[in-house]
Every structure is written in structure tokens, then in C-alpha cells.
Design a protein around this motif. Structure first.
Motif, PDB file in Angstrom:
ATOM      1  N   ASN A 190     126.884  44.451 -20.022  1.00  0.00           N
ATOM      2  CA  ASN A 190     127.384  45.004 -21.280  1.00  0.00           C
ATOM      3  C   ASN A 190     128.488  44.143 -21.880  1.00  0.00           C
ATOM      4  OD1 ASN A 190     125.777  47.256 -20.957  1.00  0.00           O
ATOM      5  ND2 ASN A 190     127.370  48.364 -19.832  1.00  0.00           N
ATOM      6  N   VAL A 191     128.543  44.140 -23.185  1.00  0.00           N
ATOM      7  CA  VAL A 191     129.662  43.495 -23.872  1.00  0.00           C
ATOM      8  C   VAL A 191     130.745  44.556 -24.068  1.00  0.00           C
ATOM      9  CG1 VAL A 191     130.391  42.231 -25.914  1.00  0.00           C
ATOM     10  CG2 VAL A 191     128.003  42.121 -25.176  1.00  0.00           C
ATOM     11  N   LEU A 192     131.889  44.327 -23.504  1.00  0.00           N
ATOM     12  CA  LEU A 192     132.983  45.297 -23.675  1.00  0.00           C
ATOM     13  C   LEU A 192     133.787  44.990 -24.927  1.00  0.00           C
ATOM     14  CD1 LEU A 192     134.170  45.482 -19.969  1.00  0.00           C
ATOM     15  CD2 LEU A 192     132.738  47.124 -21.176  1.00  0.00           C
ATOM     16  N   ALA A 193     133.929  43.707 -25.236  1.00  0.00           N
ATOM     17  CA  ALA A 193     134.631  43.329 -26.472  1.00  0.00           C
ATOM     18  C   ALA A 193     134.415  41.854 -26.755  1.00  0.00           C
ATOM     19  CB  ALA A 193     136.130  43.598 -26.338  1.00  0.00           C
ATOM     20  N   GLU A 194     134.477  41.545 -28.038  1.00  0.00           N
ATOM     21  CA  GLU A 194     134.494  40.147 -28.477  1.00  0.00           C
ATOM     22  C   GLU A 194     135.870  39.922 -29.094  1.00  0.00           C
ATOM     23  OE1 GLU A 194     130.680  38.630 -30.500  1.00  0.00           O
ATOM     24  OE2 GLU A 194     130.784  40.763 -30.995  1.00  0.00           O
ATOM     25  N   ILE A 195     136.566  38.889 -28.631  1.00  0.00           N
ATOM     26  CA  ILE A 195     137.929  38.675 -29.127  1.00  0.00           C
ATOM     27  C   ILE A 195     138.049  37.257 -29.683  1.00  0.00           C
ATOM     28  CG2 ILE A 195     140.383  38.826 -28.578  1.00  0.00           C
ATOM     29  CD1 ILE A 195     139.642  40.410 -26.071  1.00  0.00           C
ATOM     30  N   ALA A 196     138.556  37.174 -30.884  1.00  0.00           N
ATOM     31  CA  ALA A 196     138.722  35.862 -31.527  1.00  0.00           C
ATOM     32  C   ALA A 196     139.920  35.129 -30.942  1.00  0.00           C
ATOM     33  CB  ALA A 196     138.927  36.067 -33.026  1.00  0.00           C
ATOM     34  N   GLU A 197     139.900  33.839 -31.071  1.00  0.00           N
ATOM     35  CA  GLU A 197     141.096  33.041 -30.798  1.00  0.00           C
ATOM     36  C   GLU A 197     142.162  33.565 -31.760  1.00  0.00           C
ATOM     37  OE1 GLU A 197     141.474  30.588 -28.533  1.00  0.00           O
ATOM     38  OE2 GLU A 197     143.452  29.933 -29.185  1.00  0.00           O
ATOM     39  N   ASP A 198     143.288  33.990 -31.224  1.00  0.00           N
ATOM     40  CA  ASP A 198     144.276  34.698 -32.031  1.00  0.00           C
ATOM     41  C   ASP A 198     145.660  34.159 -31.661  1.00  0.00           C
ATOM     42  OD1 ASP A 198     146.019  36.545 -33.123  1.00  0.00           O
ATOM     43  OD2 ASP A 198     144.942  38.317 -32.397  1.00  0.00           O
ATOM     44  N   ILE A 199     146.262  33.460 -32.583  1.00  0.00           N
ATOM     45  CA  ILE A 199     147.539  32.784 -32.318  1.00  0.00           C
ATOM     46  C   ILE A 199     148.610  33.779 -31.865  1.00  0.00           C
ATOM     47  CG2 ILE A 199     148.279  32.864 -34.746  1.00  0.00           C
ATOM     48  CD1 ILE A 199     148.975  29.964 -32.350  1.00  0.00           C
ATOM     49  N   GLN A 200     148.434  35.043 -32.255  1.00  0.00           N
ATOM     50  CA  GLN A 200     149.442  36.043 -31.895  1.00  0.00           C
ATOM     51  C   GLN A 200     149.498  36.289 -30.386  1.00  0.00           C
ATOM     52  OE1 GLN A 200     148.161  39.013 -34.818  1.00  0.00           O
ATOM     53  NE2 GLN A 200     150.089  38.708 -35.867  1.00  0.00           N
ATOM     54  N   VAL A 201     148.403  36.005 -29.705  1.00  0.00           N
ATOM     55  CA  VAL A 201     148.416  36.175 -28.241  1.00  0.00           C
ATOM     56  C   VAL A 201     149.388  35.175 -27.625  1.00  0.00           C
ATOM     57  CG1 VAL A 201     147.012  36.157 -26.134  1.00  0.00           C
ATOM     58  CG2 VAL A 201     146.000  36.928 -28.285  1.00  0.00           C
ATOM     59  N   ARG A 202     149.322  33.952 -28.102  1.00  0.00           N
ATOM     60  CA  ARG A 202     150.209  32.930 -27.542  1.00  0.00           C
ATOM     61  C   ARG A 202     151.646  33.135 -28.008  1.00  0.00           C
ATOM     62  NH1 ARG A 202     147.021  27.598 -28.492  1.00  0.00           N
ATOM     63  NH2 ARG A 202     148.925  26.665 -27.731  1.00  0.00           N
ATOM     64  N   ARG A 203     151.791  33.579 -29.246  1.00  0.00           N
ATOM     65  CA  ARG A 203     153.154  33.858 -29.733  1.00  0.00           C
ATOM     66  C   ARG A 203     153.809  34.945 -28.894  1.00  0.00           C
ATOM     67  NH1 ARG A 203     151.601  33.966 -35.852  1.00  0.00           N
ATOM     68  NH2 ARG A 203     151.681  31.748 -36.317  1.00  0.00           N
ATOM     69  N   ALA A 204     153.039  35.985 -28.618  1.00  0.00           N
ATOM     70  CA  ALA A 204     153.585  37.081 -27.802  1.00  0.00           C
ATOM     71  C   ALA A 204     153.967  36.545 -26.422  1.00  0.00           C
ATOM     72  CB  ALA A 204     152.557  38.204 -27.680  1.00  0.00           C
ATOM     73  N   GLY A 205     153.095  35.710 -25.859  1.00  0.00           N
ATOM     74  CA  GLY A 205     153.381  35.120 -24.549  1.00  0.00           C
ATOM     75  C   GLY A 205     154.673  34.322 -24.567  1.00  0.00           C
ATOM     76  N   SER A 206     154.851  33.536 -25.619  1.00  0.00           N
ATOM     77  CA  SER A 206     156.060  32.702 -25.704  1.00  0.00           C
ATOM     78  C   SER A 206     157.317  33.551 -25.845  1.00  0.00           C
ATOM     79  CB  SER A 206     155.980  31.758 -26.904  1.00  0.00           C
ATOM     80  OG  SER A 206     154.833  30.971 -26.792  1.00  0.00           O
ATOM     81  N   SER A 207     157.172  34.699 -26.494  1.00  0.00           N
ATOM     82  CA  SER A 207     158.373  35.539 -26.648  1.00  0.00           C
ATOM     83  C   SER A 207     158.503  36.530 -25.490  1.00  0.00           C
ATOM     84  CB  SER A 207     158.351  36.275 -27.986  1.00  0.00           C
ATOM     85  OG  SER A 207     157.287  37.210 -27.976  1.00  0.00           O
TER      86      SER A 207
END
Ligand SMILES: Nc1ncnc2c1ncn2[C@@H]1O[C@H](COP(=O)(O)OP(=O)(O)OP(=O)(O)O)[C@@H](O)[C@H]1O
Ligand SMILES: [Mg+2]
Length: 261
Positions: A190-207
Motif C-alpha cells: 500500500n501507498v501510505l503517502a507521497e511526499i514532495a521534496e519540501d525545503i521546510q523539512v530541512r529548515r525545520a531540521g536546521s532550527s
């Protein structure tokens, strides 16, 4: 009561980000959640939350020095988490024999135990996988991901761990990428989710803040909410894999035969 391991063959595909943020999404639905950082050599979850002062860790519990209770900390949105230690010297001496009993103990204390697996299929990742009842595979839309995801799925079958499905993460939307439907059909999952490359993921990680807290409306956060709802509602699939003939399928057939040897 449920233990779900988040695994991938390949590194850097988003396991840790998904484990932490899915944990938060489940907690916001009122579930008791414990996120376990099973990456004993690359402890990351504490860093992603900005919580790095965790004197006792999974390392101590695995070494039998303390009960796992002493290594449980409070995280955001009411989640609890068990960090791994940062000491490389310690990580190299870890014995995994206590891992499964530790997960069983944590299952008694929570609705969901989410286990952030290390990459690959070495003893650490295999132990994390077989200690859980259920599995979420994380893949990226590249051909190597198919082989990696298949290996994980087959290992799960070997240990009777139920594959809930997979998440395709870091989709850019370029023509060369493997389509999610194709992946679903090849993996028969099953596909649970498709997630785009999202710069906010890395921004959140950096902060050092979880995406769910810093960017609650991001596509990544919305995907986490969707998976969490599916997990709570029982229904899960966005799409169900259907058998399909093609070049990739024949490659996968060959891979399956190789893995079975
Ligand atoms: N959807 C996304 N869009 C953009 N960046 C992402 C996305 N998902 C994850 N990342 C970034 O990719 C990097 C790797 O993510 P993460 O640490 O969650 O992967 P992992 O599978 O746990 O890696 P490892 O195998 O090293 O444990 C991080 O910098 C993270 O911010
Ligand atoms: Mg990780």
C-alpha cells in the motif's frame, strides 16, 4: 500497544524525520506515543527536537545498566522518546539481545511505539525490524529504492512483521522518477503517502524543531497527519498495488529470486 518500525535500505530518505513527526501527529490525535531512536550509531532524533541533554539513553538500557524507564524523556506535543547515545565507542560495544524485550516493555506503556531504524540491513536494522509488529517502508522515487524496499519487505515477511505500506518521500516530479503506482505494484504494498521534496523539512531540521511544530501546514506535515489518521482509523491505502507487466517488473522478479537464495 502497536509497535511500528520505520525502515529503508537506503540512507537519508527521511526515516528519522517521518518517525518523529508521525509520532507527533499521532500524539495530537490523543494517542500515547513513544518514539525510539534505534539508530545506535547515529543518534538523530534528539537533535531534530533540540533536546540533546539526555544523560541516560537506549545504549545504557541495551547494556543492561538501567531499566529503559530511566531513558524515556518528554518530547514535543506530549510524545515520549528514547534517545540513542552519541558515543561511538559505546555504540560499537552494544549488544542487541535486549532490544526486543525493551520494545515489548515500551508497548505496554503506549498506544504506539514508533521505531526509527538505522539504514541498511545489518544487525542493528534487522533487530529493529524484527522487534516491531508492523513496518512502514520509506522509499525515494529512484530505481535503487525498489531493490532496497523489496529487501526490507522480504525481511519483514521472514520475521512475520506486517508491512503496513510505504511512503514515497522527496518526490521532485521529474520524468525520470519512478511513479508511485509503479512502486506500489512492484512492491505489492500500500501507498501510505507521497511526499514532495519540501525545503521546510530541512529548515525545520536546521532550527532543531519538528516540522509538525514549525511548519504545521507544510506538505510534509499534512502527509504525517494523513498517515496518523489512517493508522488510527484502520483503513490505510491511498492505492493498492496491482500486478503489472513491464521491464521493471522483470527486474524485480530477478531481485526477488536472488533474495530468496
Ligand atoms: N520531504 C523532504 N523534503 C526535503 N528534505 C527532506 C525531506 N525528507 C527528509 N528530508 C531531509 O533529508 C535529510 C535526511 O532525512 P532523515 O535524517 O529523516 O533521513 P533518514 O532516512 O533517517 O537518514 P539516515 O539513513 O541517515 O538515518 C535531512 O536533512 C532531512 O531534513
Ligand atoms: Mg535516520
Amino acid at each position: 500497544m502497536r509497535s511500528i518500525v520505520v525502515s529503508s535500505g537506503k540512507g537519508g530518505v527521511g526515516k528519522t524525520s517521518i518517525s518523529l513527526n508521525l509520532g507527533i501527529a499521532l500524539a495530537r490525535l490523543g494517542k500515547k506515543v513513544i518514539v525510539v531512536d534505534a539508530d545506535v550509531s547515529m543518534a538523530n532524533i534528539g537533535i531534530l527536537m533540540g533536546i540533546e541533554r539526555t544523560p541516560l539513553t537506549l545504549h545504557n538500557a541495551l547494556m543492561g545498566e538501567v531499566p529503559v524507564d530511566d531513558a524515556i524523556y518528554e518530547g514535543p506535543a506530549g510524545i515520549k522518546f528514547v534517545p540513542s547515545g552519541l558515543s561511538i565507542a559505546r555504540a560499537s560495544k552494544i549488544s542487541f539481545s535486549r532490544f526486543e524485550p525493551i520494545i515489548k516493555e515500551l508497548e505496554e506503556k503506549a498506544d504506539f511505539v514508533i521505531i526509527d531504524s538505522p539504514s541498511g540491513l545489518a544487525i542493528d536494522a534487522e533487530t529493529a525490524l524484527k522487534s516491531a509488529k508492523e513496518l512502514i517502508i520509506v522509499a525515494i522515487p529512484e530505481p535503487t529504492s525498489v531493490a532496497d524496499a523489496l529487501k526490507i519487505k522480504q525481511m519483514a515477511e521472514k520475521y512475520s512483521v506486517k508491512t503496513l505500506g510505504f511512503v514515497v518521500n522527496r518526490i521532485i516530479g521529474e520524468g525520470h522518477e519512478i511513479k508511485t503506482k509503479e512502486l506500489a505494484s512492484l512492491l505489492e504494498a500500500n501507498v501510505l503517502a507521497e511526499i514532495a521534496e519540501d525545503i521546510q523539512v530541512r529548515r525545520a531540521g536546521s532550527s532543531q524543531q519538528p516540522v509538525m511544530s514549525k511548519y504545521p501546514n507544510s506538505s510534509f506535515a499534512r502527509a504525517m497527519n494523513k498517515i496518523a489518521l489512517d493508522l488510527c482509523g484502520g483503513a490505510s491505502a491511498v492505492a493498492q498495488g496491482k500486478p503489472k507487466k513491464g521491464l521493471l517488473e522483470s527486474i524485480v522478479d530477478k531481485l526477488k529470486q536472488i533474495f530468496k537464495r
